[in-house]
Design a protein around this motif. Sequence first.
Motif, mmCIF file in Angstrom:
data_model
loop_
_atom_site.group_PDB
_atom_site.id
_atom_site.type_symbol
_atom_site.label_atom_id
_atom_site.label_comp_id
_atom_site.label_asym_id
_atom_site.label_seq_id
_atom_site.Cartn_x
_atom_site.Cartn_y
_atom_site.Cartn_z
ATOM 1 N N ASN A 35 0.883 -1.165 0.000
ATOM 2 C CA ASN A 35 0.000 0.000 0.000
ATOM 3 C C ASN A 35 0.922 1.217 0.000
ATOM 4 O O ASN A 35 1.427 1.624 1.048
ATOM 5 N N ASP A 40 2.727 0.304 3.787
ATOM 6 C CA ASP A 40 2.447 -1.040 4.313
ATOM 7 C C ASP A 40 2.850 -2.089 3.278
ATOM 8 O O ASP A 40 2.649 -1.907 2.078
ATOM 9 N N CYS A 63 1.541 -0.268 9.318
ATOM 10 C CA CYS A 63 1.046 0.563 10.410
ATOM 11 C C CYS A 63 0.146 -0.280 11.313
ATOM 12 O O CYS A 63 -0.171 -1.431 11.012
ATOM 13 N N ARG A 121 -6.935 5.478 5.231
ATOM 14 C CA ARG A 121 -6.956 4.366 6.188
ATOM 15 C C ARG A 121 -7.709 3.169 5.644
ATOM 16 O O ARG A 121 -7.457 2.028 6.052
HETATM 17 ZN ZN ZN Z 1 -1.134 1.803 6.772
#
Ligand code: ZN
Length: 137
Positions: A35, A40, A63, A121
């Motif tokens: 990501n 990520d 994260c 998010r």
């Molecule tokens: Zn993240």
Amino acid sequence: MDPSELYAEVIIDHQKNPRNYGELENKDKEVKLTNSSCGDEIFLQVKFDGDRIQDIAFYGRGCAISTASASIMTELVKGISKEKAEELYEKFVEMARTGKAPSSELKDARVFQGVSKYPLRVKCATLAWHALEKVIE
Ligand code: ZN
């Protein structure tokens, strides 16, 4: 207790002690997904028994949201059929994107209902699920 505090606790617990973290000794398949908007990275491994996900594990770095989501996802799909896992994938992604009332089948993954308000998010929370969809296809 305010529900949002409870949800945060679930996320912190899974982030600190991710379930099914590491590598499988005998994997049938592995996928890697990243990501880029957050950094990520996840590697997801599965061992199948026919149409069933016999074992599943993940590793990588991410994260708190992406790690907790991966941990919760692996708990939910371990031992179930690919077809059922696909259904959960669709329900989770819809909930995360729209904030729609989650299905009770999503259990702890329902903590991510609120991420729909934060588009960046959403990518963190859905990363592991997209990896799941890819690994079972
Ligand atoms: Zn993240």
